[in-house]
Design a protein around this motif. Structure first.
Motif, mmCIF file in Angstrom:
data_model
loop_
_atom_site.group_PDB
_atom_site.id
_atom_site.type_symbol
_atom_site.label_atom_id
_atom_site.label_comp_id
_atom_site.label_asym_id
_atom_site.label_seq_id
_atom_site.Cartn_x
_atom_site.Cartn_y
_atom_site.Cartn_z
ATOM 1 N N VAL A 112 -19.792 41.550 -16.448
ATOM 2 C CA VAL A 112 -18.581 41.987 -15.749
ATOM 3 C C VAL A 112 -18.664 41.600 -14.276
ATOM 4 O O VAL A 112 -19.713 41.722 -13.649
ATOM 5 N N ASP A 113 -17.545 41.074 -13.768
ATOM 6 C CA ASP A 113 -17.429 40.703 -12.353
ATOM 7 C C ASP A 113 -16.433 41.673 -11.717
ATOM 8 O O ASP A 113 -15.261 41.710 -12.094
ATOM 9 N N ILE A 114 -16.919 42.456 -10.755
ATOM 10 C CA ILE A 114 -16.061 43.456 -10.111
ATOM 11 C C ILE A 114 -15.468 42.869 -8.828
ATOM 12 O O ILE A 114 -16.200 42.494 -7.921
ATOM 13 N N GLY A 115 -14.143 42.799 -8.756
ATOM 14 C CA GLY A 115 -13.469 42.227 -7.590
ATOM 15 C C GLY A 115 -13.526 40.715 -7.648
ATOM 16 O O GLY A 115 -14.109 40.051 -6.793
ATOM 17 N N ASP A 161 -8.821 49.302 -9.897
ATOM 18 C CA ASP A 161 -9.852 49.528 -8.893
ATOM 19 C C ASP A 161 -11.245 49.572 -9.542
ATOM 20 O O ASP A 161 -11.487 50.388 -10.434
ATOM 21 N N LEU A 162 -12.133 48.715 -9.119
ATOM 22 C CA LEU A 162 -13.530 48.706 -9.568
ATOM 23 C C LEU A 162 -13.661 48.877 -11.087
ATOM 24 O O LEU A 162 -13.218 48.030 -11.837
ATOM 25 N N TYR A 163 -14.266 50.020 -11.547
ATOM 26 C CA TYR A 163 -14.506 50.192 -12.993
ATOM 27 C C TYR A 163 -13.313 50.777 -13.734
ATOM 28 O O TYR A 163 -13.320 50.842 -14.958
ATOM 29 N N GLU A 164 -12.328 51.253 -12.961
ATOM 30 C CA GLU A 164 -11.229 52.033 -13.553
ATOM 31 C C GLU A 164 -10.590 51.355 -14.777
ATOM 32 O O GLU A 164 -10.354 52.016 -15.788
#
Ligand code: GLN
Length: 281
Positions: A120-123, A172-175
């Motif tokens: 997973v790539d966040i942002g 937003d992020l993990y949401e």
């Protein structure tokens, strides 16, 4: 009309006299003339067609007097050998981030050699991390999130153009990830402290949502680290890019929140502390 060589020389000097990068002039010339470097060398003494010269000068003017990034004028940036579309909705991919990709591929071999993994790539911004990993390693099943819908449009286009297999979620992020679990988490979150000076070329053209990371620039790292183990499997890799002066502070945040992990910190090619890896085996 001037020859290609004259057009280059005059405008490179114009750039230098205005404290701009002379290398951008060549990129503009190659773009507007639709040439590779090798074609240009063979055409240097030819006269430029009028329309081409006008377009090129318009591009040079936007670069030098309007202070627009060359990548926004031509519409792309190369990253890890792939041509990524960019616009003012996404951070322009940087060289340092290519090193993060190379290191993630290396750590993947160390920890998960030959195993299929969920990444997973966040942002994700332009998608440069997610799409490159997906295109480079077939065993990576990559998911990416971003809070910006307009950034995700760019990332999706890059994924399609470059043959990536990334799944994108907005939020937003993990949401937006609900109860999914991953083996590798990568992130190059916004990391400039809110009140730090940023040059006009960046501040006036790149999205602030991709640049600023709170008072000390570490807000996103705190949030990502606090929630990381809830979305990761028992064995995992976390890979961050970060500001050159934040390696120590980041290590403290990791140690405060996560137990029994190996932390590897690496410098970039400029010799600056730039990457941190958290590994749980
Ligand atoms: N992940 C993207 C990149 O590495 C976007 C980063 C950001 O917007 N802070 O370029």
């Amino acid at each position: 009309m001037p020859t290609y060589k004259e057009a280059l020389n005059i405008n490179e000097k114009y750039a230098i006299d205005n404290n701009k990068e002379d290398s951008a002039i060549k990129r503009l010339l190659l773009h507007f003339s639709n040439m590779e470097s090798s074609d240009l060398i063979l055409s240097l003494s030819e006269e430029m067609p009028t329309e081409l010269y006008d377009n090129f000068l318009y591009g040079v003017d936007r670069y030098i007097t309007q202070n627009i990034p060359v990548q926004h004028i031509i519409g792309y940036e190369y990253f890890f050998g792939y041509k990524f579309i960019v616009n003012s909705e996404v951070l322009i991919p940087r060289f340092e981030t290519e090193e993060l990709v190379a290191n993630v591929l290396e750590q993947y071999d160390n920890v998960f050699n030959g195993e299929p993994v969920k990444v997973v790539d966040i942002g994700t911004g332009s998608g440069c991390l997610a799409v490159t990993l997906s295109a480079e390693e077939q065993l990576m099943d990559v998911t990416a999130t971003d809070i910006s819908e307009t950034a995700l449009e760019v990332a999706r286009a890059n994924n399609e153009n470059l043959g990536g297999r990334v799944k994108f979620f907005s939020g937003d992020l993990y949401e937006p990830l609900k109860d999914q679990k991953f083996d590798i988490l990568v992130s190059n979150p916004p990391y400039i402290p809110n009140d730090e000076y940023v040059e006009g070329l960046v501040k006036d053209n790149e999205p602030h949502v991709a640049l600023f990371g709170g008072k000390d620039g570490l807000d996103f790292y705190r949030k990502i680290i606090e929630g990381a183990e809830s979305i990761l499997n028992d064995k995992y890799i976390i890979a961050f890019e970060h500001a050159y002066d934040k390696a120590k502070e980041l290590k403290k945040i990791i140690n405060k929140n996560i137990k029994d992990v190996e932390i590897i910190q690496k410098k970039d090619m400029q010799g600056k502390d730039r990457m941190t890896f958290v590994i749980k085996k």
